[in-house]
Motif scaffolding. Structure first.
Motif, PDB file in Angstrom:
ATOM      1  N   ASP A  96       0.824  -1.210   0.000  1.00 59.04           N
ATOM      2  CA  ASP A  96       0.000   0.000   0.000  1.00 59.04           C
ATOM      3  C   ASP A  96       0.858   1.258   0.000  1.00 59.04           C
ATOM      4  OD1 ASP A  96      -2.310  -1.452  -0.022  1.00 59.04           O
ATOM      5  OD2 ASP A  96      -2.748  -1.186   2.116  1.00 59.04           O
ATOM      6  N   GLU A  97       1.944   1.187   0.774  1.00 57.51           N
ATOM      7  CA  GLU A  97       2.834   2.348   0.846  1.00 57.51           C
ATOM      8  C   GLU A  97       3.487   2.598  -0.515  1.00 57.51           C
ATOM      9  OE1 GLU A  97       6.796   3.706   3.277  1.00 57.51           O
ATOM     10  OE2 GLU A  97       5.352   2.387   4.274  1.00 57.51           O
ATOM     11  N   ALA A  98       3.883   1.547  -1.171  1.00 60.64           N
ATOM     12  CA  ALA A  98       4.511   1.673  -2.492  1.00 60.64           C
ATOM     13  C   ALA A  98       3.517   2.240  -3.505  1.00 60.64           C
ATOM     14  CB  ALA A  98       5.035   0.316  -2.952  1.00 60.64           C
ATOM     15  N   ARG A  99       2.270   1.767  -3.463  1.00 60.70           N
ATOM     16  CA  ARG A  99       1.244   2.299  -4.382  1.00 60.70           C
ATOM     17  C   ARG A  99       1.007   3.777  -4.130  1.00 60.70           C
ATOM     18  NH1 ARG A  99      -3.642  -1.445  -3.463  1.00 60.70           N
ATOM     19  NH2 ARG A  99      -4.581   0.605  -3.349  1.00 60.70           N
ATOM     20  N   LEU A 100       0.965   4.185  -2.864  1.00 60.11           N
ATOM     21  CA  LEU A 100       0.728   5.584  -2.521  1.00 60.11           C
ATOM     22  C   LEU A 100       1.889   6.474  -2.962  1.00 60.11           C
ATOM     23  CD1 LEU A 100      -1.307   7.466  -1.271  1.00 60.11           C
ATOM     24  CD2 LEU A 100      -0.287   7.045   0.951  1.00 60.11           C
ATOM     25  N   GLU A 151      -5.952  15.315  -0.357  1.00 64.29           N
ATOM     26  CA  GLU A 151      -7.299  14.717  -0.350  1.00 64.29           C
ATOM     27  C   GLU A 151      -7.587  14.003  -1.664  1.00 64.29           C
ATOM     28  OE1 GLU A 151     -10.997  13.485   0.873  1.00 64.29           O
ATOM     29  OE2 GLU A 151      -9.403  14.345   2.106  1.00 64.29           O
ATOM     30  N   THR A 152      -7.170  14.586  -2.768  1.00 59.52           N
ATOM     31  CA  THR A 152      -7.402  13.971  -4.083  1.00 59.52           C
ATOM     32  C   THR A 152      -6.674  12.640  -4.196  1.00 59.52           C
ATOM     33  OG1 THR A 152      -7.637  16.149  -5.084  1.00 59.52           O
ATOM     34  CG2 THR A 152      -7.179  14.320  -6.567  1.00 59.52           C
ATOM     35  N   ALA A 176      -8.158   8.823  -4.572  1.00 62.41           N
ATOM     36  CA  ALA A 176      -7.725   7.930  -5.656  1.00 62.41           C
ATOM     37  C   ALA A 176      -7.203   6.616  -5.080  1.00 62.41           C
ATOM     38  CB  ALA A 176      -6.658   8.612  -6.498  1.00 62.41           C
ATOM     39  N   TRP A 177      -6.429   6.705  -4.029  1.00 59.51           N
ATOM     40  CA  TRP A 177      -5.862   5.513  -3.402  1.00 59.51           C
ATOM     41  C   TRP A 177      -6.964   4.612  -2.838  1.00 59.51           C
ATOM     42  CZ3 TRP A 177      -4.980   4.460   2.062  1.00 59.51           C
ATOM     43  CH2 TRP A 177      -4.157   3.349   2.283  1.00 59.51           C
ATOM     44  N   ILE A 214      -9.788   3.154 -10.096  1.00 55.56           N
ATOM     45  CA  ILE A 214      -9.131   4.304 -10.723  1.00 55.56           C
ATOM     46  C   ILE A 214      -7.646   3.994 -10.920  1.00 55.56           C
ATOM     47  CG2 ILE A 214      -8.485   6.736 -10.410  1.00 55.56           C
ATOM     48  CD1 ILE A 214     -11.446   6.203 -11.139  1.00 55.56           C
ATOM     49  N   LEU A 215      -7.045   3.391  -9.934  1.00 55.56           N
ATOM     50  CA  LEU A 215      -5.628   3.064 -10.027  1.00 55.56           C
ATOM     51  C   LEU A 215      -5.364   2.004 -11.088  1.00 55.56           C
ATOM     52  CD1 LEU A 215      -4.710   2.991  -6.243  1.00 55.56           C
ATOM     53  CD2 LEU A 215      -4.408   4.850  -7.880  1.00 55.56           C
ATOM     54  N   ALA A 216      -6.347   1.183 -11.394  1.00 51.09           N
ATOM     55  CA  ALA A 216      -6.194   0.134 -12.387  1.00 51.09           C
ATOM     56  C   ALA A 216      -6.277   0.677 -13.810  1.00 51.09           C
ATOM     57  CB  ALA A 216      -7.256  -0.937 -12.175  1.00 51.09           C
TER      58      ALA A 216
END
Length: 168
Positions: free
Chosen positions: A5-9, A40-41, A45-46, A51-53
């Protein structure tokens, strides 16, 4: 927070934060406030995996829309308008009763110019809040007479008020 999760963020931030920040600054002119909107945006998204896909361009377009909506919501908010909640509501300003006082005096003078029969019926109906049947019973007269006196009494009252300069 898990490492994935941290890497995606971090990846999300690196890819989109700067363009969104510039867009928000161009909308608001507020550099410090833009940081909050970007944060916030990106958080929204996260939290939205679909959306990330999507492709980066589609995701960024979605984020620009979200950022714009956040800016609009902030502009419309009570905090932006500097509204403050208070414990007690302010006192209500009472309307000036001078006009009502003078109108009351005019009506009283006009009523005094009527005959007793018309005066009594009008006072019972309008100031006493009584119906035709109740007035007839109290004054011991037929209901038709009450209606007639009320009609002609109001007519005479209207004329008396017009003589005193009342036009409505």
């Amino acid at each position: 927070m898990p490492a994935d999760d941290e890497a995606r963020l971090v990846a999300l931030f690196d890819a989109h934060a700067a363009p969104i920040w510039r867009y928000v600054v161009s909308l608001t002119g507020d550099r410090a406030g833009a940081d909050d909107v970007v944060q916030e945006t990106l958080l929204r998204a996260w939290r939205t995996p679909k959306i990330l896909a999507e492709e980066a361009a589609s995701a960024r377009s979605w984020m620009f829309t979200v950022a714009r909506n956040i800016v609009i919501d902030e502009a419309r908010s009570a905090r932006r308008r500097h509204e403050q909640v208070v414990a007690e509501t302010p006192e209500r300003v009472a309307a000036d009763a001078t006009d009502a006082l003078f109108e009351g005096i005019l009506v009283e003078d006009a009523l005094a110019s009527l005959g007793f029969d018309h005066h009594a019926v009008i006072v019972h109906a309008y100031y006493g809040g009584r119906g035709i049947r109740e007035i007839a019973a109290e004054l011991d007269i037929p209901e038709g007479t009450v209606k007639s006196r009320l009609h002609y009494g109001l007519r005479a009252l209207r004329l008396a008020l017009q003589e005193k300069g009342v036009t409505r």
